[in-house]
Design a protein around this motif. Structure first.
Motif: not given
Length: 300
Positions: A229-236, A190-197, A203-211, A219-220
Motif C-alpha cells: 500500500d502507498l500511505i500518506l501520513f499527515s501531521v499538523i 501563503n502555504l510554503h512546502e519543502s519536499w525531499r526524499i 517522500l517527506l514534506q515540511n509545510a508552513q502556513y503564513m499570514e 505540518a509534516t
C-alpha cells in the motif's frame, strides 16, 4: 450578402465541431472501471469496463467484462459498446452488443459530470446512472427513473478506477515531481512546502502556513510504501496524525482516502507539469460537502 448567408449556414456545424460531445467521458478514458454488487433478486453483479476513442475520436468504444453464462461461473469479455452522436438528432446515443447475441441501444443524457443512459428492456424503460464522485469513483445505479424520481432501483453500487500504472510507479512519479520547494496562495496567506526524499526512499514534506509574515500553523507529511500500500501520513502541529491510503492513480494523479474521517476524507494530488501541481482536500463539514484546492508553483 452571399458570404454572410454561407457563414450563417455553416455556423451550427462550426460550433458543433469545436465543442467536444464526449467531454464528459474524458475522465473515464485510460482507466479500467471495476464494480461489484448484488441485483435486487440476489444474483451477483460484477463488471469491468474500459473506454477508448476510435475513428479519429468520432466515437467512443467500450469493452465490458462480466459473467458470460447464466450460471455466473464464467467471467470474460461480455459486451462491446459504442457511444456516438446521432447525425439526425445531434444527440448522444449508445449501442451495446453482448456475447449472447443481444443488442441494447438508447439515449445518453449529461448532467454536469454525471451520465444517464436510458433504454428499453422488454416493455420497461431502464436507466443506468453514473454519478461522478471524484476522478476515480462513480456511484452506479440501475432502475426505473421517471419524472426525476427513482420509481424502483434494481442495483446500486460503485465503479472504482484501476489503471495500468501501479502504486510503485505512482509513488516514483510523486517523488520525481514533488521534490523541491513550493508555494501556494491559501485563505488569507501563503502555504510554503519543502519536499525531499529520505535515505529510506520515503517522500517527506515540511509545510508552513503564513499570514502577515507570521507562521500560523506547521505540518509534516510522509509518503511511504507499507507492504503493498502507498500511505500518506499527515501531521499538523498540535493536532492528531491522520493516515490515508492510495485508492486510485494514473500517471498524473494519485487519490488518497480514509472514509473514517469526515474532513478531510480525501486528498488528491494532480501533477500538472514540472513547475506546478495541485492538492485538493475534500470531505464533509456540518453535513455539507467541502472542497479546497491548493495551486502550487515551484520556487526557483
Amino acid at each position: 450578402m452571399k458570404r454572410l448567408l454561407i457563414f450563417l449556414l455553416l455556423l451550427p456545424i462550426l460550433s458543433f465541431s469545436q465543442a467536444n460531445p464526449f467531454e464528459v467521458f474524458e475522465n473515464l478514458l485510460g482507466k479500467k472501471w471495476v464494480a461489484n454488487g448484488q441485483w435486487g433478486d440476489g444474483s451477483a453483479f460484477k463488471q469491468e469496463i474500459e473506454f477508448r476513442y476510435n475513428l479519429d475520436k468520432s466515437i467512443i468504444e467500450t469493452n465490458s467484462w462480466g459473467f458470460t453464462n447464466q450460471e455466473q461461473t464464467e467471467f470474460g469479455l461480455r459486451n462491446k459498446g459504442i457511444r456516438a452522436v446521432d447525425p439526425a438528432s445531434g444527440k448522444l446515443k449508445f449501442w451495446e452488443f453482448d456475447v449472447f447475441g443481444g443488442t441494447t441501444y438508447g439515449t445518453i443524457e449529461i448532467e454536469d459530470k454525471n451520465i444517464r443512459y436510458q433504454y428499453k428492456y422488454g416493455e420497461t424503460v431502464v436507466t443506468d446512472f453514473w454519478e461522478y464522485i471524484d476522478d476515480f469513483t462513480y456511484n452506479f445505479k440501475v432502475g426505473n427513473y421517471e419524472d426525476e424520481t427513482w420509481k424502483q432501483v434494481y442495483l446500486e453500487t460503485q465503479f472504482k478506477a484501476k489503471t495500468a500504472t501501479g502504486k510503485t510507479l505512482a509513488f516514483k512519479r510523486l517523488k520525481e515531481r514533488l521534490a523541491g520547494e513550493w508555494s501556494s496562495k491559501a485563505w488569507d496567506g501563503n502555504l510554503h512546502e519543502s519536499w525531499r526524499i529520505d535515505q529510506d526512499g520515503n517522500l517527506l514534506q515540511n509545510a508552513q502556513y503564513m499570514e502577515d509574515g507570521k507562521i500560523v500553523y506547521e505540518a509534516t507529511n510522509k509518503l511511504e510504501m507499507v507492504e503493498n500500500d502507498l500511505i500518506l501520513f499527515s501531521v499538523i502541529k498540535d493536532s492528531n496524525p491522520k493516515i490515508f491510503r492510495a485508492t486510485g492513480w494514473t500517471d498524473r494523479q494519485v487519490l488518497f482516502e480514509n472514509s473514517e474521517y469526515k474532513n478531510p476524507s480525501k486528498v488528491l494530488y494532480d501533477l500538472k507539469d514540472e513547475k506546478s501541481f495541485t492538492r485538493t482536500i475534500s470531505g464533509t463539514e456540518q453535513g455539507e460537502p467541502t472542497t479546497y484546492t491548493f495551486n502550487f508553483e515551484r520556487k526557483e
